[in-house]
Design a protein around this motif. Structure first.
Motif, short mmCIF file in Angstrom:
data_model
loop_
_atom_site.label_atom_id
_atom_site.label_comp_id
_atom_site.label_asym_id
_atom_site.label_seq_id
_atom_site.Cartn_x
_atom_site.Cartn_y
_atom_site.Cartn_z
N ASP A 14 -10.26 38.87 -22.39
CA ASP A 14 -10.04 38.45 -21.08
C ASP A 14 -9.81 39.35 -20.15
O ASP A 14 -9.55 40.60 -20.66
CB ASP A 14 -8.94 37.38 -21.05
N SER A 15 -9.84 39.18 -18.79
CA SER A 15 -9.68 40.03 -17.71
C SER A 15 -8.50 40.85 -17.75
O SER A 15 -8.44 41.99 -17.59
CB SER A 15 -9.96 39.76 -16.45
N SER A 121 -9.92 32.26 -17.76
CA SER A 121 -9.92 33.50 -17.25
C SER A 121 -11.18 33.94 -17.59
O SER A 121 -11.06 34.63 -18.79
CB SER A 121 -8.45 34.25 -17.70
N PRO A 123 -15.17 35.24 -15.95
CA PRO A 123 -15.80 35.72 -14.61
C PRO A 123 -15.77 34.72 -13.74
O PRO A 123 -16.31 33.31 -14.14
CB PRO A 123 -17.04 36.33 -15.09
N GLY A 124 -15.93 34.84 -12.30
CA GLY A 124 -16.00 33.61 -11.35
C GLY A 124 -17.12 32.77 -11.60
O GLY A 124 -17.08 31.56 -11.17
N ALA A 127 -16.52 30.19 -14.19
CA ALA A 127 -15.15 29.64 -13.97
C ALA A 127 -15.25 27.98 -13.68
O ALA A 127 -14.69 27.09 -14.32
CB ALA A 127 -14.34 29.95 -13.01
N SER A 145 -9.03 32.79 -12.72
CA SER A 145 -10.13 33.33 -12.32
C SER A 145 -10.44 33.34 -10.67
O SER A 145 -9.74 32.50 -10.19
CB SER A 145 -11.49 32.84 -12.74
#
Length: 530
Positions: A14-15, A121, A123-124, A127, A145
């Motif tokens: 995750d980010s 979480s 990438p957009g 999401a 996100s």
């Protein structure tokens, strides 16, 4: 110079994990630049623009993990790879024996059929689909996100409302559910006060102050910052208020937000009319709203909101806070800090990691200090001509997209702030550098240590000019946080930083120092009476 890419095929983290690890490897000795990212098109573009992605790796997929390093020593690459491997292994090992791991939501639901909550979480671009799947499976959602369109946000929140679920986010960084802290949150007491917030660090500041005042939090519900804009219409703010109104553990309700759109404000107060619990509001604007409901208490700083809620929970008189130290102590600090300054030094330079704290600082400064400039100003006339160059009194939100594009958030990685600190300190008109230190889950393990190291180097440079500046900070956190607030405060104070109990008090002190006001009885106005 050596640039090396290590590609891990079909490997996902995750980010937040990757941002923290990027910060760690980039700060290692001998590393000129480094990052670790999922190879999305956007991330590949960022790495290419910064010279970190080699041309032969341009076609790797979004499912691949990239470790990119720039250094002058081959041995340093080996150190980075070893560090990354060790940290990722620790991440994998943190699950306790018997915990279940799943790579998809479907698998997780098969293994945990009674689950009712999910944190997303990704990438957009992915999401919305993941959040919609969760909602269709009757799961409440915390959507960490960002880069999710307003249209998608509306669709997700309408689905949640239809099913009676919470859809917190997108870009919701802080939430506390029944004592469990999620995202950037702190270890705080359980208690009677429930909060709904369209302000991440605003929620952190208030929950920590409430805990330090001896009360506690029943629920702390984030909505995502866009929720109170006209297009979203406060959908999740109203849902959160309904949940708190029905929650037996919640006796006092708090609403924390930057100013909602007028239409959203009207919806909020119409809804509050039907709540049979006291409500404390804190809309970071400094403006008084005409409210006739006796159960609603307006406050104008996050600290006042915390004090008001705790007073209501304990059945004591609600009072506003200016300084919690006595007048003599504050005046002594003023004399000490003002004595450092020469006639040219007159401006405050605020360098914030928390967007809500940044906004609160500008609101508290505006009536006394005149025009306040920022990358996220209170109004258009305060927008910096060049974000890289401060003007007069400048307060920056270093967590804004401009500063985090391809970089970890400043609560995780202090490098951008440390570089800007030096730049501001070398400006001969700077009187005060104003800072927030935000502790808790996800935040840097020793932000105070990073700051005081930089301050020591800056002060040595200033000595050659025969000049000093004042450093004023607040520390948002608790002694139970992994970083330990008490220890962080002690480090800062030992290095000569004046640490105040709240962001509001730090800002007020900074204003008095920069304006060379030696008596705190002449306190700044505008923050209580609108």
């Amino acid at each position: 110079m050596i640039i090396k890419n290590i590609i891990k095929k079909n490997t996902y983290y995750d980010s937040v994990t990757l941002m923290m690890l990027s910060s760690k490897i980039a700060s290692m000795d001998g590393i000129l630049d480094a990052t670790i990212m999922m190879a999305t098109d956007y991330n590949k573009r960022l790495m290419t623009d910064s010279g970190l992605l080699l041309p032969e790796n341009a076609e790797i997929s979004a499912n691949d993990l990239v470790i990119a390093v720039k250094t002058e020593e081959q041995s340093k690459i080996e150190e980075v790879v070893k560090t990354v491997e060790e940290e990722l292994q620790k991440k994998n090992d943190t699950a306790q024996e018997g915990d279940l791991k799943a790579r998809t939501l479907e698998t997780a639901l098969k293994r945990l059929p009674n689950a009712n909550f999910t944190v997303i979480s990704v990438p957009g671009r992915y999401a919305k689909n993941e959040a919609m799947k969760a909602l269709e499976n009757d799961l409440h959602v915390l959507l960490f996100s960002d880069n999710v369109s307003i249209e998608d946000e509306i669709e997700l929140k309408d689905k949640a409302i239809e099913k009676g679920l919470l859809m917190m986010g997108p870009d919701c960084g802080t939430t506390i559910i029944s004592g469990t802290a999620l995202g950037f949150a702190n270890l705080v007491n359980r208690g009677k006060i429930g909060m709904v917030a369209a302000a991440g660090t605003g929620l952190q500041e208030v929950t920590c102050l409430v805990s330090r005042l001896g009360e506690g939090v029943s629920q702390g519900l984030g909505t995502g910052g866009r929720d109170v804009k006209e297009a979203i219409g406060g959908r999740m703010m109203l849902m959160g208020l309904q949940a708190l109104a029905q929650d037996d553990e919640t006796e006092v309700i708090m609403i924390i937000s930057k100013p909602p759109h007028k239409s959203v404000m009207e919806k909020i107060f119409k809804f509050v009319e039907g709540i049979n619990k006291p409500v404390v509001t804190c809309f970071i604007s400094g403006s008084k709203i005409n409210i006739k409901n006796p159960r609603v208490i307006q406050t104008f700083t996050l600290e006042d909101a915390a004090y008001a809620a705790v007073s209501l929970a304990k059945g004591t008189t609600v009072e506003e806070v200016i300084f919690t130290e006595d007048k003599e102590r504050i005046n002594s600090i003023l004399a000490q800090e003002i004595s450092k300054l020469n006639k040219e030094q007159k401006y405050i330079r605020g360098l914030y990691s928390g967007g809500t704290l940044c906004s609160e600082a500008m609101v508290l400064m505006k009536d006394t200090m005149g025009d306040i400039y920022s990358n996220t100003p209170l109004d258009e006339k305060g927008l910096l001509n060049n974000i890289e160059v401060s003007e007069k009194n400048t307060v920056l939100d270093l967590g804004d997209d401009y500063f985090t594009n391809g970089r970890p958030h400043p609560m995780i990685d202090p490098r951008v702030r440390l570089e800007r600190m030096r730049k501001e300190a070398l400006d001969k008109e700077t009187a005060v550098i104003l800072l927030d230190v935000v502790l808790g889950y996800g935040s840097h393990e020793d932000m105070a240590g990073e700051l005081i190291s930089a301050i020591g180097k800056i002060n040595k440079e200033l000595e050659t000019e025969g000049r000093k500046i004042s450093y004023i900070a607040s520390v948002c956190g608790t002694d139970e946080d992994i970083q330990n607030r008490k220890e962080q405060v002690e480090k800062l104070e030992k290095a000569g930083v004046i640490v105040m109990p709240s962001n509001a008090q730090a800002v007020r002190l900074a204003v008095l120092v920069a304006s060379k006001t030696k008596d705190c009885g002449e306190i700044i106005g505008g923050n209580h009476n609108g």
